[in-house]
Design an enzyme around this catalytic site. Sequence first.
Site, PDB file in Angstrom:
ATOM      1  N   PHE A  40       0.857  -1.189   0.000  1.00  0.00           N
ATOM      2  CA  PHE A  40       0.000   0.000   0.000  1.00  0.00           C
ATOM      3  C   PHE A  40       0.896   1.243   0.000  1.00  0.00           C
ATOM      4  O   PHE A  40       0.769   2.135   0.838  1.00  0.00           O
ATOM      5  CB  PHE A  40      -0.945   0.019   1.215  1.00  0.00           C
ATOM      6  CG  PHE A  40      -1.734  -1.255   1.401  1.00  0.00           C
ATOM      7  CD1 PHE A  40      -2.913  -1.461   0.679  1.00  0.00           C
ATOM      8  CD2 PHE A  40      -1.308  -2.232   2.271  1.00  0.00           C
ATOM      9  CE1 PHE A  40      -3.641  -2.632   0.845  1.00  0.00           C
ATOM     10  CE2 PHE A  40      -2.029  -3.402   2.445  1.00  0.00           C
ATOM     11  CZ  PHE A  40      -3.198  -3.604   1.730  1.00  0.00           C
TER      12      PHE A  40
ATOM     13  N   ASP B 134       0.768  -1.113  -4.821  1.00  0.00           N
ATOM     14  CA  ASP B 134      -0.455  -0.353  -4.605  1.00  0.00           C
ATOM     15  C   ASP B 134      -1.431  -0.685  -5.727  1.00  0.00           C
ATOM     16  O   ASP B 134      -1.016  -0.946  -6.854  1.00  0.00           O
ATOM     17  CB  ASP B 134      -0.182   1.160  -4.575  1.00  0.00           C
ATOM     18  CG  ASP B 134      -1.251   1.932  -3.829  1.00  0.00           C
ATOM     19  OD1 ASP B 134      -0.983   2.358  -2.681  1.00  0.00           O
ATOM     20  OD2 ASP B 134      -2.361   2.104  -4.364  1.00  0.00           O
ATOM     21  N   SER B 135      -2.722  -0.682  -5.397  1.00  0.00           N
ATOM     22  CA  SER B 135      -3.731  -1.013  -6.401  1.00  0.00           C
ATOM     23  C   SER B 135      -4.097   0.180  -7.268  1.00  0.00           C
ATOM     24  O   SER B 135      -4.765   0.014  -8.295  1.00  0.00           O
ATOM     25  CB  SER B 135      -4.996  -1.554  -5.716  1.00  0.00           C
ATOM     26  OG  SER B 135      -5.561  -0.573  -4.858  1.00  0.00           O
TER      27      SER B 135
ATOM     28  N   ASN C 166      -3.172  -5.781  -6.252  1.00  0.00           N
ATOM     29  CA  ASN C 166      -3.957  -5.964  -5.047  1.00  0.00           C
ATOM     30  C   ASN C 166      -3.058  -6.681  -4.044  1.00  0.00           C
ATOM     31  O   ASN C 166      -2.572  -7.783  -4.325  1.00  0.00           O
ATOM     32  CB  ASN C 166      -5.204  -6.797  -5.342  1.00  0.00           C
ATOM     33  CG  ASN C 166      -6.024  -7.105  -4.111  1.00  0.00           C
ATOM     34  OD1 ASN C 166      -5.599  -7.847  -3.234  1.00  0.00           O
ATOM     35  ND2 ASN C 166      -7.217  -6.534  -4.049  1.00  0.00           N
TER      36      ASN C 166
ATOM     37  N   ASP D 123       0.742  -0.372   5.330  1.00  0.00           N
ATOM     38  CA  ASP D 123       0.077   0.906   5.614  1.00  0.00           C
ATOM     39  C   ASP D 123      -1.193   1.010   4.765  1.00  0.00           C
ATOM     40  O   ASP D 123      -1.290   1.843   3.871  1.00  0.00           O
ATOM     41  CB  ASP D 123       1.024   2.067   5.319  1.00  0.00           C
ATOM     42  CG  ASP D 123       0.480   3.406   5.800  1.00  0.00           C
ATOM     43  OD1 ASP D 123      -0.389   3.398   6.697  1.00  0.00           O
ATOM     44  OD2 ASP D 123       0.914   4.443   5.275  1.00  0.00           O
TER      45      ASP D 123
ATOM     46  N   CYS E 232      -5.257   3.253  10.018  1.00  0.00           N
ATOM     47  CA  CYS E 232      -5.704   4.650  10.054  1.00  0.00           C
ATOM     48  C   CYS E 232      -7.215   4.736  10.244  1.00  0.00           C
ATOM     49  O   CYS E 232      -7.845   5.706   9.846  1.00  0.00           O
ATOM     50  CB  CYS E 232      -5.282   5.394   8.791  1.00  0.00           C
ATOM     51  SG  CYS E 232      -5.896   4.674   7.252  1.00  0.00           S
TER      52      CYS E 232
END
Length: 396
Positions: free
Chosen positions: A232, A254-255, A281, A300, A340
Amino acid sequence: MSEAPFIKLKANAKGRVLAGHPWIFANEVEELLAADYDGQVVEARDRRGRMLGSGIYNSRSQIIWRRLAAGSISLDGGYLRTRLSDAVERRATAGNASFRRLVWSESDGLPGVVVDQFGDTLVMQVQTLAMETHRDEIARILLDLTGAVEVIHRDDASIRRLEGLDRGVSTRSGTEWEPRWMTIDGFDYWLDLMSGQKTGFYLDQREQHAHLGKQVAAMVAAGRRPRVLDAFCNQGAFALHAARAGAAEVLGLDSAADAIAQARLNAERNGLTHTTFEEANVFDWFTANRTATWDVVVLDPPPFAKSRKALAGALRGYKELNLRALQCLAPGGILATYTCSHHMQDAELRQVLAGAAADARRQVRVVEFCHQPADHPVMLTMPESEYLRGYIVRVD
C-alpha cells in the site's frame, strides 16, 4: 431579552457529551430545532436544563451539534482568528514549519475544518455547514497568519453530503494549481494537491517514514542489506526512505495506477534506481508470492473499518494481512504495521497482531509503539480524533 436557542438531552439519554465528548446525535435530544437554525450556534443543555456548551447545529446531519466552547460564544471573525492563531502557535513548537497539519477539526476548536500546509500553499477541507459559511474568512485569516499565497479548497469528500453540502475543488485565487515538485524531508515528490488522495500527501506518516529509514539503516550498519516490501505504498515515501537508507532492494505495491505512476516518478527523480513499483492488489500479491522472503515489510493500508459495523470484517482483514507479512519475513526481520481507522483501537490492533504472530508461529517483539504526530493533536474526550496507530516489531 429573548432566550438563546438550545437543544436539550432526553431524560434517559446517556450521550457521550456528558463525559466531555463534543458531539450530540439527533436521537439524543428531546426535540430538534427548526431548519432555520442550521449552520448557526446554539446551546446544548442536559435533561435538567444545565448548560453543556455552545456549538454549531445542523438538523440535516446525524451529528446535530458539535461543541465550540463551554460557554456562550459568537462564531465571528474574532472567534475564528483566536482559534486559528492558537492552532498555528501550537504547531510552531512541533517543527516542520513548511509541511504540516495546521488545523485538525475539533482538536483545534473548529469542527469539520482540516488544513494542511505545503510550503506556500494551504489545502483546506471543510465538512460542516457552519464552517462552510465562514470558509473564505478562515482562508483569509490563515493566509495572513502563515504568509502562504494560495488556498486549495478540497471540498470533494463524500462526507460533505451528510451536512447537505455540495462537492467540488477550487482555489482561492481562481487559478488552477499546477502539479509540481516539492521537497519534503529531503526527498522530492511530484504533488498534485488538487486531485491527490486526501489533501495531496500523507503528512501524518512523515515521522514513520523517517523511523522506518532508521530501522533499515541500523540493519545496514550491522552488515545486513535488507530486501524491503512496501505494501500500500501510495506515492512511495516509505520505499524511498528505505532505499536511501541502504536497502539492497525495495518493492512498492499499490492497487491505484496513479499512485504507482507517481511513486515511479519520485524514485527516478531522487535517483533511487533499485526501487521498483507494481500495481497490484496486496492480498492477491501475497497469495501469488507465498515463497518470497523479505527482511522488512511495511503495511500501511487504507481504513478497512469506515464504520463501527464494518469493524469485525476489518479485523479479519487486518489479521490476514499481518499473518501473510509475518510468514514472509526472514528471521530478525522488521514489520512496520499501521491502521488509520479510528474505529480500531490500540487494544484491537495489538490483539490482531498477537493472533497473527501465534498463527504464524513467530516470536514477535515490539520495537516501537506508533501514533499520529503532534500536529494531529488528540482530544482525550474524543476517541475519533485519534485515528493513526501502529507497531514496529522485530520477528524471530
